[in-house]
Motif scaffolding. Structure first.
Motif, mmCIF file in Angstrom:
data_model
loop_
_atom_site.group_PDB
_atom_site.id
_atom_site.type_symbol
_atom_site.label_atom_id
_atom_site.label_comp_id
_atom_site.label_asym_id
_atom_site.label_seq_id
_atom_site.Cartn_x
_atom_site.Cartn_y
_atom_site.Cartn_z
ATOM 1 N N SER A 1 1.073 -1.376 -0.131
ATOM 2 C CA SER A 1 0.231 -0.507 -0.260
ATOM 3 C C SER A 1 0.743 1.204 -0.239
ATOM 4 O O SER A 1 2.109 1.009 0.073
ATOM 5 C CB SER A 1 -1.074 -0.161 1.410
ATOM 6 O OG SER A 1 -0.118 -0.147 2.276
ATOM 7 N N LEU A 2 0.498 1.914 -0.559
ATOM 8 C CA LEU A 2 1.247 3.585 -0.203
ATOM 9 C C LEU A 2 0.906 4.139 1.424
ATOM 10 O O LEU A 2 0.523 4.158 1.614
ATOM 11 C CB LEU A 2 0.112 4.870 -1.345
ATOM 12 C CG LEU A 2 0.429 3.938 -3.276
ATOM 13 C CD1 LEU A 2 -0.346 4.678 -3.864
ATOM 14 C CD2 LEU A 2 1.946 4.048 -3.431
ATOM 15 N N HIS A 3 2.314 5.068 1.462
ATOM 16 C CA HIS A 3 2.289 4.667 2.756
ATOM 17 C C HIS A 3 3.700 6.223 2.454
ATOM 18 O O HIS A 3 4.154 6.438 1.667
ATOM 19 C CB HIS A 3 2.703 4.066 2.982
ATOM 20 C CG HIS A 3 2.019 4.109 4.929
ATOM 21 N ND1 HIS A 3 2.799 4.028 5.865
ATOM 22 C CD2 HIS A 3 1.273 3.387 4.803
ATOM 23 C CE1 HIS A 3 2.251 4.474 6.853
ATOM 24 N NE2 HIS A 3 0.933 3.987 6.566
ATOM 25 N N ASP A 4 3.683 6.575 3.978
ATOM 26 C CA ASP A 4 4.590 7.804 4.148
ATOM 27 C C ASP A 4 5.741 7.078 4.274
ATOM 28 O O ASP A 4 7.392 7.710 3.428
ATOM 29 C CB ASP A 4 4.481 8.350 5.467
ATOM 30 C CG ASP A 4 3.276 9.358 4.744
ATOM 31 O OD1 ASP A 4 2.531 9.688 3.991
ATOM 32 O OD2 ASP A 4 2.542 9.427 6.260
ATOM 33 N N GLU A 5 6.274 5.927 4.694
ATOM 34 C CA GLU A 5 7.850 5.648 4.587
ATOM 35 C C GLU A 5 7.478 3.985 4.337
ATOM 36 O O GLU A 5 6.293 3.304 3.531
ATOM 37 C CB GLU A 5 8.390 4.786 6.140
ATOM 38 C CG GLU A 5 7.467 4.844 6.835
ATOM 39 C CD GLU A 5 7.329 4.431 7.762
ATOM 40 O OE1 GLU A 5 8.595 4.162 8.441
ATOM 41 O OE2 GLU A 5 6.850 3.955 8.901
ATOM 42 N N GLY A 6 8.487 3.378 3.396
ATOM 43 C CA GLY A 6 8.608 2.138 2.887
ATOM 44 C C GLY A 6 9.441 1.901 2.277
ATOM 45 O O GLY A 6 10.500 1.840 1.860
ATOM 46 N N ILE A 7 9.400 0.650 0.792
ATOM 47 C CA ILE A 7 10.168 0.425 0.079
ATOM 48 C C ILE A 7 10.100 1.360 -0.950
ATOM 49 O O ILE A 7 8.741 2.363 -1.198
ATOM 50 C CB ILE A 7 9.901 -1.232 -0.217
ATOM 51 C CG1 ILE A 7 10.320 -1.618 0.387
ATOM 52 C CG2 ILE A 7 11.195 -0.617 -1.664
ATOM 53 C CD1 ILE A 7 9.769 -3.000 0.029
ATOM 54 N N ARG A 8 11.090 1.690 -1.179
ATOM 55 C CA ARG A 8 11.186 3.748 -2.148
ATOM 56 C C ARG A 8 10.781 3.263 -3.156
ATOM 57 O O ARG A 8 12.625 2.089 -3.848
ATOM 58 C CB ARG A 8 11.868 4.531 -1.165
ATOM 59 C CG ARG A 8 12.166 5.797 -2.357
ATOM 60 C CD ARG A 8 13.737 6.569 -1.799
ATOM 61 N NE ARG A 8 13.969 7.352 -2.626
ATOM 62 C CZ ARG A 8 14.004 8.824 -3.146
ATOM 63 N NH1 ARG A 8 13.519 9.222 -2.111
ATOM 64 N NH2 ARG A 8 14.276 9.579 -4.566
ATOM 65 N N GLY A 9 11.146 3.853 -3.779
ATOM 66 C CA GLY A 9 10.795 3.446 -5.904
ATOM 67 C C GLY A 9 10.427 4.530 -6.629
ATOM 68 O O GLY A 9 10.073 5.391 -5.794
ATOM 69 N N THR A 10 10.086 4.276 -7.879
ATOM 70 C CA THR A 10 9.673 5.076 -9.037
ATOM 71 C C THR A 10 8.822 3.753 -10.596
ATOM 72 O O THR A 10 9.386 3.144 -10.686
ATOM 73 C CB THR A 10 10.921 5.880 -9.570
ATOM 74 O OG1 THR A 10 12.312 5.983 -8.912
ATOM 75 C CG2 THR A 10 10.530 6.656 -10.742
ATOM 76 N N VAL A 11 7.627 5.054 -10.249
ATOM 77 C CA VAL A 11 7.206 4.141 -11.167
ATOM 78 C C VAL A 11 7.306 3.947 -12.783
ATOM 79 O O VAL A 11 7.817 5.851 -13.219
ATOM 80 C CB VAL A 11 6.102 5.241 -11.243
ATOM 81 C CG1 VAL A 11 4.860 4.221 -11.901
ATOM 82 C CG2 VAL A 11 4.766 4.996 -9.885
ATOM 83 N N THR A 12 7.515 3.632 -13.081
ATOM 84 C CA THR A 12 7.856 3.351 -14.957
ATOM 85 C C THR A 12 6.906 2.911 -15.681
ATOM 86 O O THR A 12 6.935 3.719 -16.621
ATOM 87 C CB THR A 12 9.472 2.009 -15.263
ATOM 88 O OG1 THR A 12 8.756 0.934 -14.090
ATOM 89 C CG2 THR A 12 10.446 2.501 -13.861
ATOM 90 N N SER A 13 6.002 2.475 -15.066
ATOM 91 C CA SER A 13 4.798 1.962 -16.434
ATOM 92 C C SER A 13 3.448 1.709 -15.165
ATOM 93 O O SER A 13 3.640 1.791 -14.425
ATOM 94 C CB SER A 13 5.041 0.958 -16.837
ATOM 95 O OG SER A 13 4.988 -0.172 -16.675
#
Lengths: 371, 554
Positions: free
Chosen positions: A287-299
């Motif tokens: 789920s989307l959160h303030d912290e977690g595994i950080r990443g960049t949407v590519t598609s």
């Protein structure tokens, strides 16, 4: 009428090749049991051993309490549905269904009654005088099913019966098969390589690989609590991320390479709570959160019910990949992510599975490989 | 201007080809056949319409007996061929047999060799002065039953024709999916019950189709009854002798006989077609039958039976090759071996050998060209005209060779269409009789070539004919050539039409074999037959190479 099947340390060899090294399995009376696995895993071989078309090199197969190893196929009283249906092309639908009853020297009146009844159950009474080549794939499927169950077999065996149908018909037929099986209440062994089909249709599933059963259990159990890494990737999609386990605080903690860490409460008591592990997270378990595994949407792929995102992360991923899949339920989402957005994905700690890197077995409590 | 363009469009390349082929067929096939039929209904003297020719046939016992003989020979041959061919196919498919490939090849060779070689070889073996006859008499003082007459014809034709049933049945069995048998077993059926409720009904249409093919072949065969029948007259022999006897008006009577023959074969052909169309099952063979290995005495017996039956079929080829190397004195075999017979045929009959290959190759060139065009227009350019051509191509199946010979001779024996006595008329007969083999395999391969390939070439700027020659025709070649080899093999072995059409200058090898045997010059006949057999075998090996198969469909 119908019976249980117990498979006890059976071995299958073709020449020098061992297809099934040592396999044991209990199938209960009336159960819809599925053998699931990639092609070449030995599932069809096992089914044909139960049917009597393949010999058994070692071990025993029992119907209830009697060993059937040396009983030839035509005396085992099995109903079999073949991948290509194997409907006799020179007989009408009705003649096909009657065939097994005639072999049993049944009285014509009784044959008629039984055939009428079964044609009604599988809903092909309108086509009974047609020849098979005039029927659609789904109708042929129903004929094959009727022919197999009309003889009141001890067990019903089905070898990838839906693989020749198109996607829509496949879904329709699998619920029809399920319904009819429940109606007649017959022990059924079903072979498929399609995991979605297996999940939808079965009471229990055995996942096979290289002639060895990886896990046996109810569909929901196998999906949510896979016993090993293979099952977790073969059934559904899983993101596999390397992490390390530490037991420094009061709860064991999973720490990802990017620095994010979460406590886990449901580890097995007797596993070693340190060292490298592989965390398996399904796309819908983020789920989307303030912290977690950080990443960049590519598609981003919009599929109506879901939106599937590929997110590039700075983690050690299992396999040759640097992206994880994240899916959003359209019914819950307020705004869509855009390509290039930075996100923090938070795994649902009660759902994720953790496997030891060494033996790839699950470390989660209450996971049952032989449910 | 738009009108002009429209008429121009109609006369594109393919329309021209279609019209040209239609004219060829009309002139060389439809017109001669029509005049033959008309001739049958004409009085020889007054040229008025009459039914007298038919009345004469059906009222004279001498003639009706020939029809009865034909019927008897044909029916018995068909039944026997099925009785031998079908079990042989079943056994070699279901049980592991050593040398199946060789057995297939030998059986195909025997099937494609000229039928009269069989008759001739059995005469050499069991005839009045035959090798086996002499052996039996000298060693055991037994008088062997005569090989001449009904029994001989039956023996030779059965051995020659059971291969059709064998190959047909084998082909059908290979298409049967073994899951059908497993389904029968899962329903509680096994053993002979499985054979009779599942296997047999599935291949019955194929066996019937093969049986009718055997029937038509046996009915139309001229060489065998002519050589070994000795007074046991059947229809093709009657037609030949009535036509050849130089008593003028017999041509009309022979034409009437031909009409009767064509009606019978036509009915047979129609029957075969409707069986194949109506009663054949489309089967998908994902899991073909796996042959089982028999153990012990059963296995030995199986091999003995299979080898023996195959050996019987191939005896003629062995006999002619063997005797061709025997020393001769005049026309009679003596002890020892020599190349005398070969020397003789090259010095005396060299022309016949050249004729065979020359006429054959010319006919093949024409066949290939016509077959490619017909396949293309009947599949890709369907109109009423191409449909008519498609139906016309069926005729060679139902016209016995001797009838075709007479047909062509009657149609082209006077000016302005004087062709009798020329090489052309023999080549025409070859083309008509053997076109179907090439045509069928050309059509078969064309169905597998996507029209879009040619459209792609056209979209890139080729004209339609250019696109056809540069793309489609090249892709068709493997199919065309493998069919052409079959046409070729059957052309060089053709006897029944050429024996009516030949003159001294245009005699071919198969005709010479026939005339040499009639002259009792067995050595030269054997040498010629050996050459033909060898050519057949070599061509067949090329066919296997080219088609990449170990099978053949006739």
């Amino acid at each position: 009428m119908s019976n249980s099947i117990s498979i006890d340390h059976v071995v299958k060899r073709f020449g020098n090749m061992t297809i099934i090294p040592d396999l044991s399995l209990e199938i209960e009376n009336g159960e819809f049991f599925t053998l699931l696995g990639p092609s070449g895993c030995g599932k069809t071989t096992l089914l044909r051993m139960i049917a009597g078309f393949n010999t058994i090199e070692s071990g025993n197969i029992r119907f209830d309490d009697s060993i059937i190893n040396s009983i030839p196929a035509h005396k085992r009283n099995i109903g079999m549905v073949f991948q290509n249906y194997a409907i006799f092309p020179h007989m009408t639908v009705r003649q096909n269904v009657e065939y097994g009853l005639k072999m049993r020297k049944m009285k014509p009146a009784e044959i008629k009654e039984r055939v009428d009844q079964i044609l009604d159950i599988v809903k092909i009474q309108d086509y009974q005088d047609r020849f098979p080549e005039k029927l659609s794939g789904g109708q042929q499927q129903r004929v094959a099913l009727a022919r197999a169950i009309v003889i009141h077999p001890n067990v019903l065996l089905m070898d990838e019966p839906l693989s020749n149908l198109d996607a829509k018909l496949r879904v329709e037929m699998r619920s029809a098969i399920r319904e009819i099986q429940k109606q007649v209440g017959i022990t059924t062994v079903y072979v498929t390589h399609d995991q979605e089909e297996a999940l939808a249709i079965s009471d229990r599933i055995a996942v096979m690989r290289d002639g060895v059963i990886q896990q046996t259990g109810a569909p929901e159990h196998i999906y949510t609590r896979p016993a090993n890494l293979f099952v977790s990737t073969f059934i559904g999609h899983s993101n596999l991320i390397y992490a390390s386990l530490s037991d420094t605080d009061d709860l064991p903690c999973v720490r990802f390479a990017g620095g994010y860490s979460i406590p886990v409460a449901n580890l097995c008591k007797d596993v070693e709570k340190s060292g490298r592990v592989i965390v398996s997270i399904r796309p819908e378990e983020f789920s989307l959160h303030d912290e977690g595994i950080r990443g960049t949407v590519t598609s981003r792929v919009f599929l109506g019910k879901y939106i599937i995102y590929q997110v590039r992360v700075c983690e050690n991923l299992y396999g040759n990949t640097n992206v994880v899949e994240y899916s959003q339920d359209s019914g819950q989402v307020t705004h869509l992510l855009a390509i290039g957005d930075t996100v923090f994905l938070k795994p649902n700690i009660t759902k994720i599975n953790i496997f030891s890197e060494k033996d790839q077995l699950s470390m989660i409590k209450d996971v049952n490989a032989n449910g | 201007m738009p009108m002009g363009r429209k008429t121009r469009l109609k006369l594109d390349f393919w329309s021209v080809v279609t019209i040209a082929i239609f004219i060829l067929f009309a002139f060389f096939l439809a017109y001669p056949l029509f005049s033959l039929f008309a001739g049958g209904f004409r009085d020889p003297n007054t040229q008025q319409f009459t039914l007298n020719n038919f009345i004469r046939f059906f009222t004279k016992k001498y003639y009706t007996r020939a029809l009865w003989h034909s019927f008897l020979v044909t029916t018995c041959t068909t039944l026997l061929s099925v009785a031998v061919g079908a079990p042989l196919a079943y056994l070699t498919t279901v049980y592991k047999t050593k040398g199946t490939g060789l057995i297939n090849t030998l059986i195909i060779i025997s099937m494609l060799s000229p039928p009269f070689i069989g008759a001739y070889s059995w005469i050499l073996l069991c005839g009045r002065s035959g090798i086996l006859t002499a052996l039996a008499e000298n060693l055991f003082h037994i008088k062997t039953p005569s090989i001449y007459g009904f029994g001989g014809i039956l023996l030779v034709l059965t051995l020659k024709l059971y291969p059709f049933i064998y190959l047909y049945t084998k082909g059908a069995l290979q298409k049967v999916d073994s899951s059908l048998f497993e389904a029968a077993e899962s329903l509680g059926c096994s053993g002979y019950k499985k054979v009779f409720t599942v296997i047999f009904p599935l291949i019955t249409p194929t066996i019937l189709a093969g049986a009718l093919l055997v029937f038509m072949n046996a009915l139309a065969d001229f060489g065998t009854p002519m050589l070994i029948g000795e007074g046991y007259t059947v229809m093709p022999v009657l037609i030949y002798s009535e036509f050849i006897s130089e008593t003028g008006g017999q041509a009309n009577f022979a034409a009437a006989l031909a009409v009767i023959m064509v009606i019978i074969t036509g009915l047979m052909f129609w029957g075969q077609k409707s069986i194949v169309n109506k009663r054949s099952y489309t089967m998908s063979s994902l899991h073909p039958i796996r042959p089982k290995k028999l153990q012990g005495a059963k296995n030995v017996a199986l091999h003995l039976v299979i080898y023996f039956v195959t050996f019987l079929a191939i005896i003629p080829q062995i006999t002619v090759i063997f005797t061709s190397f025997k020393a001769t004195k005049g026309a009679i075999f003596t002890t020892g071996f020599s190349l005398e017979s070969y020397r003789k045929i090259f010095s005396n009959l060299g022309r016949n050998i050249v004729n065979t290959y020359l006429f054959g190759l010319t006919a093949i060139a024409i066949i290939v060209l016509i077959a490619i065009f017909i396949a293309y227009i009947t599949i890709r350019k369907k109109t009423w005209l191409t449909n008519a051509i498609d139906s016309l191509t069926m005729f060679p199946y139902i016209i016995p060779g001797s009838v075709l010979g007479i047909t062509l001779l009657l149609a082209f024996n006077k000016k302005p269409f004087l062709l009798s006595g020329t090489a052309a008329i023999i080549i025409i007969a070859f083309v008509i009789r053997r076109l179907p083999y090439t045509l069928r395999s050309s059509s078969a391969i064309l169905y597998q070539i996507s029209p879009s390939l040619e459209e792609a070439a056209i979209s890139l700027g080729d004209t339609p004919p250019k696109a056809f020659f540069k793309v489609t025709s090249r892709l068709m070649m493997p199919g065309v050539l493998s069919g052409a080899i079959l046409s070729w093999i059957t052309i060089i072995n053709e006897l029944s039409a050429s024996v009516i059409l030949y003159t001294g200058k245009t005699r071919t090898m198969s005709v010479s074999i026939y005339t040499e045997v009639i002259r009792a010059s067995y050595g030269t006949a054997a040498a010629l037959a050996a050459m033909l057999t060898l050519t057949t075998i070599v061509s067949l090996l090329i066919f296997f190479r080219l088609s990449g198969k170990k099978d053949i469909s006739i």
